[in-house]
Scaffold this motif. Sequence first.
Motif, PDB file in Angstrom:
ATOM      1  N   ARG A 156      25.907 -42.297 -22.822  1.00 19.80           N
ATOM      2  CA  ARG A 156      26.042 -43.577 -23.703  1.00 19.80           C
ATOM      3  C   ARG A 156      24.546 -44.557 -23.322  1.00 19.80           C
ATOM      4  O   ARG A 156      24.171 -44.096 -22.205  1.00 19.80           O
ATOM      5  CB  ARG A 156      27.015 -44.521 -23.554  1.00 19.80           C
ATOM      6  N   GLU A 157      24.198 -45.033 -24.472  1.00 20.84           N
ATOM      7  CA  GLU A 157      23.102 -46.135 -24.008  1.00 20.84           C
ATOM      8  C   GLU A 157      23.445 -47.531 -23.769  1.00 20.84           C
ATOM      9  O   GLU A 157      24.193 -47.918 -24.741  1.00 20.84           O
ATOM     10  CB  GLU A 157      22.223 -45.876 -25.154  1.00 20.84           C
ATOM     11  N   TYR A 158      22.930 -48.180 -22.666  1.00 20.87           N
ATOM     12  CA  TYR A 158      23.188 -49.547 -22.563  1.00 20.87           C
ATOM     13  C   TYR A 158      21.950 -50.376 -22.252  1.00 20.87           C
ATOM     14  O   TYR A 158      20.781 -49.807 -21.805  1.00 20.87           O
ATOM     15  CB  TYR A 158      24.284 -49.563 -21.262  1.00 20.87           C
ATOM     16  N   HIS A 159      22.109 -51.531 -22.292  1.00 17.29           N
ATOM     17  CA  HIS A 159      20.793 -52.436 -22.121  1.00 17.29           C
ATOM     18  C   HIS A 159      21.024 -52.596 -20.640  1.00 17.29           C
ATOM     19  O   HIS A 159      22.311 -52.682 -20.084  1.00 17.29           O
ATOM     20  CB  HIS A 159      20.846 -53.691 -22.972  1.00 17.29           C
ATOM     21  N   THR A 160      19.915 -53.035 -19.977  1.00 18.08           N
ATOM     22  CA  THR A 160      19.874 -53.300 -18.424  1.00 18.08           C
ATOM     23  C   THR A 160      20.907 -54.420 -18.377  1.00 18.08           C
ATOM     24  O   THR A 160      21.500 -54.462 -17.005  1.00 18.08           O
ATOM     25  CB  THR A 160      18.687 -53.814 -17.959  1.00 18.08           C
ATOM     26  N   SER A 161      21.083 -55.322 -19.099  1.00 23.87           N
ATOM     27  CA  SER A 161      22.030 -56.588 -18.810  1.00 23.87           C
ATOM     28  C   SER A 161      23.264 -55.840 -18.771  1.00 23.87           C
ATOM     29  O   SER A 161      24.207 -56.901 -18.454  1.00 23.87           O
ATOM     30  CB  SER A 161      21.618 -57.661 -19.910  1.00 23.87           C
ATOM     31  N   GLU A 162      23.910 -54.852 -19.197  1.00 21.73           N
ATOM     32  CA  GLU A 162      24.979 -54.419 -19.385  1.00 21.73           C
ATOM     33  C   GLU A 162      25.461 -53.638 -18.246  1.00 21.73           C
ATOM     34  O   GLU A 162      26.551 -52.964 -18.467  1.00 21.73           O
ATOM     35  CB  GLU A 162      25.209 -53.664 -20.966  1.00 21.73           C
ATOM     36  N   LEU A 163      24.554 -53.573 -17.380  1.00 23.80           N
ATOM     37  CA  LEU A 163      24.812 -52.595 -16.157  1.00 23.80           C
ATOM     38  C   LEU A 163      24.745 -53.169 -14.842  1.00 23.80           C
ATOM     39  O   LEU A 163      23.929 -54.300 -14.900  1.00 23.80           O
ATOM     40  CB  LEU A 163      23.702 -51.324 -16.119  1.00 23.80           C
ATOM     41  N   ILE A 164      25.618 -52.747 -13.828  1.00 25.81           N
ATOM     42  CA  ILE A 164      25.513 -53.341 -12.570  1.00 25.81           C
ATOM     43  C   ILE A 164      24.907 -52.271 -11.700  1.00 25.81           C
ATOM     44  O   ILE A 164      25.532 -51.099 -11.648  1.00 25.81           O
ATOM     45  CB  ILE A 164      26.751 -53.680 -11.970  1.00 25.81           C
TER      46      ILE A 164
ATOM     47  N   LYS B 167      23.607 -44.075  -9.314  1.00 28.71           N
ATOM     48  CA  LYS B 167      24.861 -44.604  -9.824  1.00 28.71           C
ATOM     49  C   LYS B 167      24.732 -45.834 -10.340  1.00 28.71           C
ATOM     50  O   LYS B 167      24.320 -46.913  -9.616  1.00 28.71           O
ATOM     51  CB  LYS B 167      25.752 -44.310  -8.814  1.00 28.71           C
ATOM     52  N   VAL B 168      25.446 -46.023 -11.506  1.00 31.05           N
ATOM     53  CA  VAL B 168      25.501 -47.417 -12.057  1.00 31.05           C
ATOM     54  C   VAL B 168      27.078 -47.774 -12.644  1.00 31.05           C
ATOM     55  O   VAL B 168      27.575 -46.825 -12.697  1.00 31.05           O
ATOM     56  CB  VAL B 168      24.540 -47.670 -13.216  1.00 31.05           C
ATOM     57  N   LYS B 169      27.311 -49.088 -12.725  1.00 34.20           N
ATOM     58  CA  LYS B 169      28.631 -49.444 -13.525  1.00 34.20           C
ATOM     59  C   LYS B 169      28.188 -49.967 -14.464  1.00 34.20           C
ATOM     60  O   LYS B 169      27.332 -50.792 -14.718  1.00 34.20           O
ATOM     61  CB  LYS B 169      29.429 -50.513 -12.488  1.00 34.20           C
ATOM     62  N   THR B 170      29.117 -49.976 -15.498  1.00 32.38           N
ATOM     63  CA  THR B 170      28.889 -50.503 -17.041  1.00 32.38           C
ATOM     64  C   THR B 170      29.740 -51.444 -17.214  1.00 32.38           C
ATOM     65  O   THR B 170      30.787 -52.010 -16.665  1.00 32.38           O
ATOM     66  CB  THR B 170      29.037 -49.249 -18.130  1.00 32.38           C
ATOM     67  N   LYS B 171      29.462 -52.238 -18.332  1.00 36.33           N
ATOM     68  CA  LYS B 171      30.419 -53.357 -18.829  1.00 36.33           C
ATOM     69  C   LYS B 171      31.639 -52.839 -19.350  1.00 36.33           C
ATOM     70  O   LYS B 171      32.780 -53.599 -19.413  1.00 36.33           O
ATOM     71  CB  LYS B 171      29.743 -54.130 -19.804  1.00 36.33           C
ATOM     72  N   ASP B 172      31.817 -51.388 -19.663  1.00 34.27           N
ATOM     73  CA  ASP B 172      32.947 -50.954 -19.992  1.00 34.27           C
ATOM     74  C   ASP B 172      34.044 -50.828 -19.040  1.00 34.27           C
ATOM     75  O   ASP B 172      35.298 -50.110 -18.911  1.00 34.27           O
ATOM     76  CB  ASP B 172      32.604 -49.648 -20.919  1.00 34.27           C
ATOM     77  N   GLY B 173      33.493 -50.723 -17.835  1.00 31.12           N
ATOM     78  CA  GLY B 173      34.115 -50.244 -16.528  1.00 31.12           C
ATOM     79  C   GLY B 173      34.112 -48.865 -16.006  1.00 31.12           C
ATOM     80  O   GLY B 173      34.588 -48.323 -15.056  1.00 31.12           O
TER      81      GLY B 173
ATOM     82  N   SER C 101      10.554 -52.327 -12.354  1.00 27.40           N
ATOM     83  CA  SER C 101      11.269 -52.730 -11.325  1.00 27.40           C
ATOM     84  C   SER C 101      12.765 -53.355 -11.725  1.00 27.40           C
ATOM     85  O   SER C 101      13.641 -53.795 -10.889  1.00 27.40           O
ATOM     86  CB  SER C 101      10.646 -54.045 -10.589  1.00 27.40           C
ATOM     87  N   THR C 102      12.828 -53.589 -12.989  1.00 30.54           N
ATOM     88  CA  THR C 102      14.103 -54.110 -13.552  1.00 30.54           C
ATOM     89  C   THR C 102      15.256 -52.934 -14.018  1.00 30.54           C
ATOM     90  O   THR C 102      16.254 -53.240 -14.535  1.00 30.54           O
ATOM     91  CB  THR C 102      14.025 -55.170 -14.792  1.00 30.54           C
ATOM     92  N   LEU C 103      14.545 -51.791 -13.765  1.00 28.01           N
ATOM     93  CA  LEU C 103      15.502 -50.516 -14.063  1.00 28.01           C
ATOM     94  C   LEU C 103      16.007 -49.838 -13.082  1.00 28.01           C
ATOM     95  O   LEU C 103      15.332 -49.945 -12.093  1.00 28.01           O
ATOM     96  CB  LEU C 103      14.728 -49.576 -14.903  1.00 28.01           C
ATOM     97  N   PRO C 104      17.045 -49.061 -13.184  1.00 31.78           N
ATOM     98  CA  PRO C 104      17.664 -48.360 -12.283  1.00 31.78           C
ATOM     99  C   PRO C 104      16.840 -46.982 -11.829  1.00 31.78           C
ATOM    100  O   PRO C 104      16.230 -46.484 -13.025  1.00 31.78           O
ATOM    101  CB  PRO C 104      18.982 -48.046 -12.525  1.00 31.78           C
ATOM    102  N   ASN C 105      16.928 -46.294 -10.769  1.00 34.00           N
ATOM    103  CA  ASN C 105      16.263 -44.902 -10.679  1.00 34.00           C
ATOM    104  C   ASN C 105      17.143 -44.004 -11.329  1.00 34.00           C
ATOM    105  O   ASN C 105      18.098 -44.032 -11.916  1.00 34.00           O
ATOM    106  CB  ASN C 105      16.219 -44.752  -9.342  1.00 34.00           C
ATOM    107  N   ILE C 106      16.189 -42.903 -11.885  1.00 31.97           N
ATOM    108  CA  ILE C 106      16.977 -41.719 -12.507  1.00 31.97           C
ATOM    109  C   ILE C 106      17.789 -41.060 -11.427  1.00 31.97           C
ATOM    110  O   ILE C 106      17.425 -40.941 -10.260  1.00 31.97           O
ATOM    111  CB  ILE C 106      15.662 -40.563 -12.941  1.00 31.97           C
ATOM    112  N   ASN C 107      19.059 -40.684 -11.874  1.00 32.04           N
ATOM    113  CA  ASN C 107      20.123 -40.109 -11.051  1.00 32.04           C
ATOM    114  C   ASN C 107      20.853 -40.950 -10.234  1.00 32.04           C
ATOM    115  O   ASN C 107      21.530 -40.439  -9.207  1.00 32.04           O
ATOM    116  CB  ASN C 107      19.530 -38.931 -10.264  1.00 32.04           C
TER     117      ASN C 107
END
Length: 377
Positions: A260-268, A225-231, A217-223
């Motif tokens: 690239r691999e990110y932790h969930t806290s680094e994604l929006i 769209k997300v935003k990363t901390k890098d912009g 429930s704390t993860l996004p779905n496959i496919n």
Amino acid sequence: MILIIGVKFRKSSKVYYFDPAGLSIEKGNHVIVETARGVEYGTVVLAPHNIDDEKIIQPLKSVIRIATKEDDNINEENRVKEKEAFDICLEKIKKHELEMKLIDSEYTFDKNKLLFYFTADGRIDFRELVKDLAAVFRTRIELRQIGVRDETKLMGGIGICGRPLCCHTYLSDFAPVSIKMAKEQNLSLNPAKISGVCGRLMCCLKNEEEAYEYLNSTLPNINSKVKTKDGYEGIVHSVTVLKQKVKVLITRENGDKELREYHTSELIFEKRHNSSEGNTVAIPLPDEELDENALKELEQMEQSDIDDLSDSANEQLQKQQAQPQKKYQKKTNGKQKNNKESYNNNNKQNKNNTQHTNENKKRNRYHNKPSNHNNSR
């Protein structure tokens, strides 16, 4: 709060509560208790302690006594006699040509009942077998048909993890296991990899379901769209549930794509309210691609598991309904009271009908009497 002890019986991983009855009982002691099957010999696995009344099913039965050396000897004799009874029952089954697999035999401590556990495809007419066994052992005979899971629980074994089976060591009750649990845990939907020794879906899938539901429930779905901390904005390629990491396919300034691999806290991203929405399972590897036969086999395992549990629940319900009323309960229930009132009302109505009929007869005689008298004259 009520003082209880936890007792575990042979061939059962379930702990039952009993009243210590003021006895100085310690963990590891053997005790003699009375159960629904009769007098039993058990081992104390929970020392005396207080527990909430809500967690106790009343009435709570008391311990008869702490087991003595004589009781220990009787218990050992019963174990020896059980093996002899098992061999005799096998011979009787062959004699009657019954298609059933005998799993185990068990004596109650007081030898008032001898139980035989077996598995079979469908129902078995074992009435003649029971008569033969009763004639041999001169005691009450009970043949109990169990499922493949119960068979594995009685026999024990080693799982694919290399440890003793959960059902044989600590698991007290079975719960239905579904294919959705395997999908939720990102496991290969291969029957050989997610089925246990019993041939059904592994119980550990149920044990870990709650944790995986929360983590997913704390993860996004496959496919999605997300935003990363890098912009960057990217699409989710795969997720690692336990590490809470996500691989995102992003597009760099020069148009090149990079994973690239990110932790969930680094994604929006928009979190899911229901773990069943969307798809969190990664794309299967080529050697793990599903075919229709494998999926049908998994569905059959799931349905068989549900059927076994429902049959077991129905048997317990029938046993509870079949129990006779206790003799010392002299209270009249509402149904008996209504029957008595109905009986009295019927008697009153019958009396009124009889009285009304008699009055009609008298009235008829009175009106017919003059005419009869004139005719006679």
